[in-house]
Design an enzyme around this catalytic site. Structure first.
Site, PDB file in Angstrom:
ATOM      1  N   PRO A 608      43.674  48.987  47.000  1.00  0.00           N
ATOM      2  CA  PRO A 608      43.546  50.211  46.209  1.00  0.00           C
ATOM      3  C   PRO A 608      42.130  50.390  45.653  1.00  0.00           C
ATOM      4  CG  PRO A 608      44.817  48.554  45.023  1.00  0.00           C
ATOM      5  CD  PRO A 608      44.558  48.007  46.384  1.00  0.00           C
ATOM      6  N   HIS A 609      41.657  51.624  45.679  1.00  0.00           N
ATOM      7  CA  HIS A 609      40.328  51.937  45.126  1.00  0.00           C
ATOM      8  C   HIS A 609      40.203  53.426  44.937  1.00  0.00           C
ATOM      9  CE1 HIS A 609      39.941  52.320  49.513  1.00  0.00           C
ATOM     10  NE2 HIS A 609      39.040  53.259  49.261  1.00  0.00           N
TER      11      HIS A 609
END
Lengths: 701, 100
Positions: A608-609
């Site tokens: 995730p980012h």
């Protein structure tokens, strides 16, 4: 006071044998007579302070009278300084004090110094502290005896001081003495107290004539120093000051060609100057001849195109075997510390021996060497300097004399040069420079690259979109250098900023070195050893995965109800470590909603980012291992139990970190070990060892 | 050969995919092919030989392309599986060859 014009007038008057008229001065300087008179008014106090008189006689002219030769130099110094910053500077005063003290064996009282300098006692104290330091660097002490300041040192040290002052005063260090104009020569001669019937050129020509018999030629820059030393010798001898010829081991010079030449020089000059010169002085001159040779031959440039290959012959002609052995032992000690067989490097041995022979003589005779490069050597060759210092301790025991840092600096430079030689001459590496648009930035990059990496040849530049096409017509390309992220199959790519940082250039050099096969033949520690950078982490970028993935940013066996929960847990760690602001966490969740779960990069692993502008403070990463897997919408086939969240700042560093994450994830064993790790420390170890096994340059083939 | 790796932001997973694509090309013995990153919007308008994307992006791309270009779009499940990517590229190149 002063400025360039009053300096010119002072020099004109000081260098002239008789009075000069205002009209003559005005004509020479191209100014009006009125200006000259104003300048003379300004000059008068200085001349008085120096202990002389500025006389103006109608129809005869202007003259400076009653000035000691030293004061002439001092005045020149002060005016030179003044012309630089138009103020009477501490440096100028300190040099004046030095000149006076060296001239006056009985010393000077503080009161007289204050009077001469027009300064307060507190200013004088500060100046004297600086003077003391200057003298101490040359092994001369500044002492106070019955309220008078005196200089105390060996004759050789005092002479060194005079030569240094002379070089500073005239600025003629490397320049050809024959080129200095009449005024300059006049001042030097008066300073030296030589009669007007002889000049420095006589000294120079005498030296040049006699050194011809030596098997090497002396560099012009060394010659100037030699001329000063011999000239100062003449003056000191005339005043009855002789060097101590009984200094231990100075007789080691017996039988050297340098001593013979020095004797011949002294004999000739004794005749010319009608001055008996003791034989001890020949030893002193011989030492300086050896010093001049060390610079000429040791540097491998003697002006005759004589290459290092001839060093053996030259060395054999002048070196005593004892010093070759000493040099070899020194090289062995240094080599042991560097794990390199330095004692087999004949060029190094001869260079060291050529240096040590005169150096040890100098040290035993109490002569101080100056090493203007000391700071540079320390900075550039930090590790080598350390090694040289330790090896010097052994050397000091061998020869029974302490080796000062100035000498260690020279020895370190010899070792550094030997290490530099271990880099073979390499073929040039052909590169293409790529940027987004294809022009402009790549031109900019091209310019800085040719300077930074000598054996890199930039063949052309183009845009990223046409690179594949371009490469079809240029199969010779060895490396692609790009300002945008791009990968090329079969050709290493180095991504650089348009104005590359040092660490980026360092990476490029590594790649070029690998490509040119240097890595195999050269010592792999070369860069670290020579540059002394082994301990500087930033050489491989300020943050690698193991630097950002720490005990604070890893959490094991987290309970998460759903994927949102899991992403938020990873985000909270990023916030805790200061990598991102709070809002970044929500953005990560939103990205999954908006773009779909494309961040599920591997079985069971999500990345995730969000974007840099969503609240990234600095590059970072976090890791969450879930106790129970969660699924992301639309990807129920891939339950996730490992989340590596990261904060990207858009720089090359984050690309480097992602490359490391990729390497970590593509190693199935590492991932399995992370899944079964019992403690956070274990995970950190896995990340670290995964990095260690990875190529340092991930772009290299 | 110009290959575009497509992702939402061009920050993270596309880098990993690009590294994998490069390894796959090496495995296939293809030299001089370039691999660039692209977001979905610009990927549609960039002329290139192959698009590589996650399966969901691959679907989106294909929807907006003529039928004949569909074989140029490679959808991958795992961004780190070199074998998967290599065989997909091999298949795509073969398909393009039979077309032309």
């Amino acid at each position: 006071m002063g400025g360039a014009r009053s300096k010119s007038i002072f020099e004109l008057l000081a260098g002239s044998p008789g009075p000069v008229t205002v009209a003559e001065i005005a004509a020479k300087l191209g100014v009006s007579p009125r200006t000259v008179r104003y300048e003379l008014d300004d000059l008068e106090p200085l001349v008085r302070r120096l202990g002389g008189r500025l006389t103006r006689r109608p129809r005869v002219g202007i003259a400076i009278e009653g000035l000691a030769p030293e004061s002439l130099v001092a005045g020149r110094l002060q005016l030179r300084q003044a012309s630089k910053d138009s103020a009477s500077t501490p440096e100028g005063r300190q040099r004046l004090i030095l000149v006076w003290l060296l001239q006056e064996p009985s010393g000077l009282t503080p009161a007289s110094l204050c009077r001469r300098l027009f300064v307060s006692h507190s200013t004088l104290r500060r100046d004297l502290a600086a003077v003391k330091q200057w003298l101490a660097a040359r092994n001369v002490a500044l002492v106070r005896r019955s309220s008078r300041y005196q200089v105390r040192g060996t004759e050789a040290s005092l002479r060194q001081c005079l030569v240094d002052l002379l070089v500073e005063a005239t600025g003629i260090d490397a320049a050809d003495l024959a080129d200095c104009d009449g005024r300059e020569a006049g001042i030097i001669q008066r300073f030296l107290g030589l009669g007007l019937e002889v000049d420095l050129e006589t000294v120079r020509d005498t030296i040049l004539t006699h050194v011809q018999v030596l098997p090497y030629s002396i560099a012009e820059s060394s010659l100037a120093g030699l001329v000063y030393h011999v000239a100062v010798t003449l003056r000191r001898v005339r005043e009855g000051n002789y060097v101590d010829a009984s200094a231990p081991n100075i007789t080691n010079l017996d039988g050297t060609p340098e001593l013979e030449v020095a004797r011949a020089i002294c004999n000739t000059l004794a005749g010319v100057f009608d001055l008996p010169i003791p034989d001890g002085e020949a030893y002193y001159v011989a030492l300086h001849l050896l010093g001049a040779k060390m610079r000429a031959v040791g540097a491998g440039q003697d002006g005759n195109g004589r290459g290092p290959a001839d060093l053996g012959d030259v060395g054999a002609a002048v070196l005593s075997p004892a010093f070759v052995e000493l040099a070899r032992r020194f090289a062995r000690h240094a080599g042991a510390a560097l794990a390199l067989p330095l004692e087999n490097d004949e060029q190094l041995i001869y260079g060291l021996a050529l240096h040590l022979q005169p150096a040890i003589h100098r040290l035993k005779a109490g002569l101080v060497v100056r090493n203007p490069l000391l700071e540079l050597i320390r900075e550039r060759y930090a590790l080598v300097f350390d090694v040289a210092q330790r090896a010097s301790e052994d050397l000091a025991r061998d020869v029974g004399v302490a080796i000062p840092e100035e000498e260690v600096g020279y020895l370190a430079a010899h070792i550094g040069a030997a290490l530099e030689r271990t880099i073979p001459r390499v073929k040039s590496i052909r590169a293409v420079v790529v940027c987004g648009a294809g022009v402009g930035i790549s031109e900019l990059l091209r310019a800085s690259l040719s300077r930074a990496v000598p054996n890199l040849k930039v063949v052309g530049n183009c845009g990223a979109d046409t690179l594949a096409q371009w490469l079809r017509t240029h199969p010779e390309i060895d490396v692609v250098i790009s300002t945008v992220f791009i990968r090329v199959s079969g050709i290493p790519v180095v991504v650089l900023s348009p104005l590359p940082r040092d660490d980026e250039l360092h990476q490029l050099r590594n790649v070029v070195r690998q490509l040119s096969g240097e890595g195999e033949s050269a010592n792999p520690l070369w860069e670290a050893l020579v540059r002394g950078r082994a301990d500087k982490r930033q050489e491989r970028g300020p943050c690698m995965l193991q630097d950002v993935l720490t005990a604070e940013s890893i959490s094991l066996d987290v309970e998460a109800r759903d994927w949102t929960d899991a992403v938020k847990a990873a985000g909270a760690l990023l916030v805790r470590c200061g990598y991102v602001e709070e809002r970044y966490v929500d953005e990560m969740v939103r990205m999954v909603h908006r773009l779909g779960p494309y961040m599920l990069v591997a079985p069971g692993v999500a990345l995730p980012h969000a974007r840099p502008e969503d609240g990234v403070r600095k590059v970072g990463a976090s890791m969450v291992r879930l106790s129970r897997p969660v699924t992301f919408p639309g990807r129920e086939d891939n339950p996730i139990d490992l989340l590596i969240a990261f904060a990207a700042d858009g720089s090359n560093y984050h690309v480097a970190i992602i490359a490391e994450i990729a390497a970590l994830l593509s190693d199935a064993r590492s991932v399995a070990r992370i899944r079964s790790a019992r403690t956070i420390d274990e995970v950190i170890d896995i990340v670290r060892s995964a990095h260690g096994s990875q190529e340092v340059v991930s772009e290299a083939p | 050969m110009r290959i575009l790796v497509v992702c939402g932001l061009g920050l993270g997973s596309s880098h990993i995919t690009a590294i994998t694509v490069e390894k796959a090309l090496k495995k296939l013995g293809i030299k001089g092919a370039t691999v660039e990153l692209s977001d979905l919007a610009s990927a549609r308008s960039s002329p290139c030989d192959l698009w590589v994307a996650s399966t969901e992006f691959a679907h989106q791309l294909r929807r907006e392309m003529p039928e004949s270009s569909h074989c140029r779009v490679i959808g991958i499940k795992s961004a780190i599986d070199v074998d998967e990517v290599a065989s997909a590229i091999r298949k795509a190149i073969d398909a393009i060859d039979t077309q032309t």
